[in-house]
Structure formats: C-alpha cells, structure tokens
Design a protein around this motif. Structure first.
Motif, PDB file in Angstrom:
ATOM      1  N   LYS A   1       1.804 -39.876  -3.738  1.00 51.50           N
ATOM      2  CA  LYS A   1       2.388 -40.642  -2.646  1.00 51.50           C
ATOM      3  C   LYS A   1       3.651 -39.960  -2.126  1.00 51.50           C
ATOM      4  N   GLY A   2       4.456 -39.438  -3.051  1.00 54.32           N
ATOM      5  CA  GLY A   2       5.677 -38.738  -2.652  1.00 54.32           C
ATOM      6  C   GLY A   2       5.375 -37.511  -1.812  1.00 54.32           C
ATOM      7  N   TYR A   3       4.354 -36.758  -2.223  1.00 48.36           N
ATOM      8  CA  TYR A   3       3.989 -35.561  -1.458  1.00 48.36           C
ATOM      9  C   TYR A   3       3.447 -35.924  -0.078  1.00 48.36           C
ATOM     10  N   SER A   4       2.779 -37.066   0.023  1.00 48.91           N
ATOM     11  CA  SER A   4       2.284 -37.481   1.341  1.00 48.91           C
ATOM     12  C   SER A   4       3.453 -37.764   2.283  1.00 48.91           C
ATOM     13  N   ILE A   5       4.558 -38.269   1.723  1.00 51.02           N
ATOM     14  CA  ILE A   5       5.747 -38.498   2.538  1.00 51.02           C
ATOM     15  C   ILE A   5       6.373 -37.164   2.941  1.00 51.02           C
TER      16      ILE A   5
ATOM     17  N   ASP B   1      14.857 -33.881   5.671  1.00 50.97           N
ATOM     18  CA  ASP B   1      15.614 -34.567   4.619  1.00 50.97           C
ATOM     19  C   ASP B   1      14.666 -35.529   3.902  1.00 50.97           C
ATOM     20  N   THR B   2      14.092 -35.070   2.761  1.00 55.94           N
ATOM     21  CA  THR B   2      13.135 -35.929   2.057  1.00 55.94           C
ATOM     22  C   THR B   2      13.834 -37.033   1.267  1.00 55.94           C
ATOM     23  N   ILE B   3      15.120 -36.873   1.003  1.00 54.70           N
ATOM     24  CA  ILE B   3      15.865 -37.971   0.382  1.00 54.70           C
ATOM     25  C   ILE B   3      15.864 -39.170   1.331  1.00 54.70           C
ATOM     26  N   LYS B   4      16.182 -38.890   2.584  1.00 54.40           N
ATOM     27  CA  LYS B   4      16.191 -39.937   3.606  1.00 54.40           C
ATOM     28  C   LYS B   4      14.782 -40.493   3.828  1.00 54.40           C
ATOM     29  N   ALA B   5      13.776 -39.589   3.808  1.00 52.35           N
ATOM     30  CA  ALA B   5      12.388 -40.034   4.007  1.00 52.35           C
ATOM     31  C   ALA B   5      11.949 -40.963   2.880  1.00 52.35           C
ATOM     32  N   PHE B   6      12.348 -40.652   1.653  1.00 54.42           N
ATOM     33  CA  PHE B   6      12.011 -41.525   0.517  1.00 54.42           C
ATOM     34  C   PHE B   6      12.669 -42.885   0.677  1.00 54.42           C
ATOM     35  N   ILE B   7      13.936 -42.889   1.086  1.00 55.94           N
ATOM     36  CA  ILE B   7      14.652 -44.150   1.264  1.00 55.94           C
ATOM     37  C   ILE B   7      13.996 -44.982   2.377  1.00 55.94           C
ATOM     38  N   ASN B   8      13.661 -44.331   3.465  1.00 57.59           N
ATOM     39  CA  ASN B   8      13.055 -45.031   4.604  1.00 57.59           C
ATOM     40  C   ASN B   8      11.676 -45.591   4.294  1.00 57.59           C
TER      41      ASN B   8
ATOM     42  N   ILE C   1      15.287 -30.431   2.322  1.00 55.75           N
ATOM     43  CA  ILE C   1      16.226 -31.020   1.358  1.00 55.75           C
ATOM     44  C   ILE C   1      15.398 -31.817   0.368  1.00 55.75           C
ATOM     45  N   GLU C   2      15.304 -31.319  -0.860  1.00 61.38           N
ATOM     46  CA  GLU C   2      14.434 -31.932  -1.865  1.00 61.38           C
ATOM     47  C   GLU C   2      14.930 -33.314  -2.277  1.00 61.38           C
TER      48      GLU C   2
END
Length: 298
Positions: free
Chosen positions: A138-142, A113-120, A87-88
């Motif tokens: 940094k985003g790609y590392s997440i 779910d990268t939306i959730k990963a970004f929020i976390n 999930i982008e």
C-alpha cells in the motif's frame, strides 16, 4: 510506473535500477559513475536520505556535497535529463529534508515528498509500512501515485529541464565528487583469499580476526571502500596511516553491496589504508565474514 505511463501517454518506457537497494547517496554516486552501461537517460529518480542519516552520522553537508556532485554528473552527460528527487517516508532529520529541497530548488529539480503523501493518505504507519520504515504494498502504491502525479504535472506545465555547467556550486566542496573509480589492486594481504563473486564483482574474503588487506592511495581527497553486506557478515576496522578511524558493521538481513565513505577529505599525499576483520560481530550475524572488493577514490 511503466504501466501508468503507457496508459496515460501511450509511450513505452524502460527502467534501470543503478543504486543498491537500501543504499546511500555515496553508493549511488559511485554506482552511477562506474556503471559500464551508463546511458543518456530521459528521467532519473534520486531516492536517498534515510540510509545516509545513519551512514553519515547526520552530516547533511557531506550529503549535500555528494548529492550535488551526482546531479552535476548526470546533467553533464545530458543537460535536459529530467531529475526527480524523492523525499523518503523514513527520513527523520529535518536537516536532510531541507538539504534535499535546497539542492532540488537550486537546480530547478522537482521533488516528491512521500512523508507528506503518507500523511495525506490518512492511513496508519502500520498499514503503509512493513516494519515502521520500509513501505508496504500500500505504501509503494502511494509512492507510485505521488511520483506519477509529479511527472504528469511536469508534462502539463511543459517543463524544459536544462543545465549550465558555469552555474556556481551550491556546496563548494562538491567538486570532490566529479570523478570516481574503484581500485582493486592491494599493497599487502594477510589471510584474505579470492573466493567470492557477488553482485557482479569479485570479493576477497576472510572471517578470521585480524586478517587484513592494505592499500596505498595517492592524491585522492575522497576515500571509501566497497564491501558486501549480508546475514553472514562481520565487522571491519578501518585504519588510515595506522590510526583506527572507522568501524563498520557489514551485517544486513539480505545480501547487498555496501559502498562505505571513509573520508571526504583525507588530504594530499600518499596514504596507507588497512582494512581488518574485527574480533567482534553483530549478534544477529551467522558468521564473521568480511568481503572486500576494493577502494573508492576520486
């Protein structure tokens, strides 16, 4: 990712990118089905949704049809291929997110779910993306951390992915996306000429308004066209049986294939398709070039 897998499990892995960067599920579907070097993959990542919102005008049902057709094709080749959907971070529509989750759950596919990963991560979008959309380093590392954590979880839980072809369809019209081909034979041509090789394909090119190529299609429900996008690209007008049904802007900041869905149900019989250079162009485009490779049918 290969490095993380090697460090954790001592296993070597190779990765192959099939779909076009910034592409859609429709593009991934045709790229996979027409890939001349397709293999029986151990693991497949499906990362679609953000571009589909724009291309499909937020029609999540067509998105679901394409996604299910692609998944069943992958599983038909090798039933125990592990599929992970992503999930982008840039998906805006809850309907698209829900469709991704619905299809994944139905086929017992795990998703990231990268939306959730970004929020976390508790970091700002300006840190995690380059432009509010595309992930930064940094985003790609997440992304990598989230995907690897899921792979590890699947292994720890001894997942055994499988597939039964008798399983009923989740979307009843996804069977339209079981087969695919790209046709380069045209019916008539006005002004286009054979001049460009890009992305391992030959394109017909023109930048003159009203230049056209026509094709004839028989007994295909799905209809699309393969174009080339880029900074010098113009706009095409697409006619079905002499009726304008779509205008598509080929401008992009970088060169890339663009597989454009025209219709997922054009009806039985014989149809005439006309693709024409528009008289207008994107203000950002340096020219009005239109590059056409061929028609997509099923």
């Amino acid at each position: 990712m290969a490095k993380r897998i090697k460090e954790e499990y001592g296993a070597d892995s190779t990765f192959k990118v099939i779909a076009t960067p910034g592409g859609t599920a429709f593009g991934g579907w045709i790229d996979y089905l027409t890939d001349s070097s397709a293999q029986e993959y151990e693991l497949v990542f499906l990362c679609f949704g953000a571009s589909d919102e724009k291309e499909l005008k937020f029609n999540q049902t067509i998105f679901g049809n394409i996604l299910e057709g692609l998944i069943r094709n992958i599983k038909k080749t090798k039933a125990n291929t592990e599929i992970i959907t992503i999930i982008e971070n840039s998906i805006k529509s809850e309907a698209y997110i829900n469709t991704l989750k619905k299809v994944s759950d139905y086929y017992d596919i795990t998703y990231v779910d990268t939306i959730k990963a970004f929020i976390n991560s508790r970091q700002g979008i300006d840190v995690l993306t380059e432009d509010g959309v595309n992930p930064s380093e940094k985003g790609y590392s997440i992304y990598i951390d989230a995907v690897f954590d899921l792979i590890k979880s699947n292994i720890d839980n001894k997942r055994e992915p499988g597939f039964d072809e008798r399983k009923p369809l989740l979307f009843e019209e996804s069977n339209r996306f079981y087969t695919a081909k790209i046709t380069t034979e045209f019916l008539t041509i006005g002004g286009f000429y054979n001049s460009v090789v890009a992305c391992d394909k030959i394109f017909m090119k023109s930048n003159r308004s009203n230049d056209y190529i026509t094709y004839e299609v028989k007994d295909s429900q799905v209809l699309g066209v393969t174009l080339l996008g880029g900074p010098d690209c113009g706009i095409v007008d697409i006619y079905l049986n002499d009726k304008l049904i779509q205008t598509y802007d080929c401008y992009a900041p970088y060169e890339a294939l663009r597989h454009v869905l025209i219709s997922d149900n054009i009806g039985v019989g014989t149809h005439k398709i006309r693709i024409e250079v528009s008289s207008i162009k994107n203000a950002k485009a340096s020219d009005s070039n239109v590059y056409i490779h061929g028609l997509i049918t099923n």
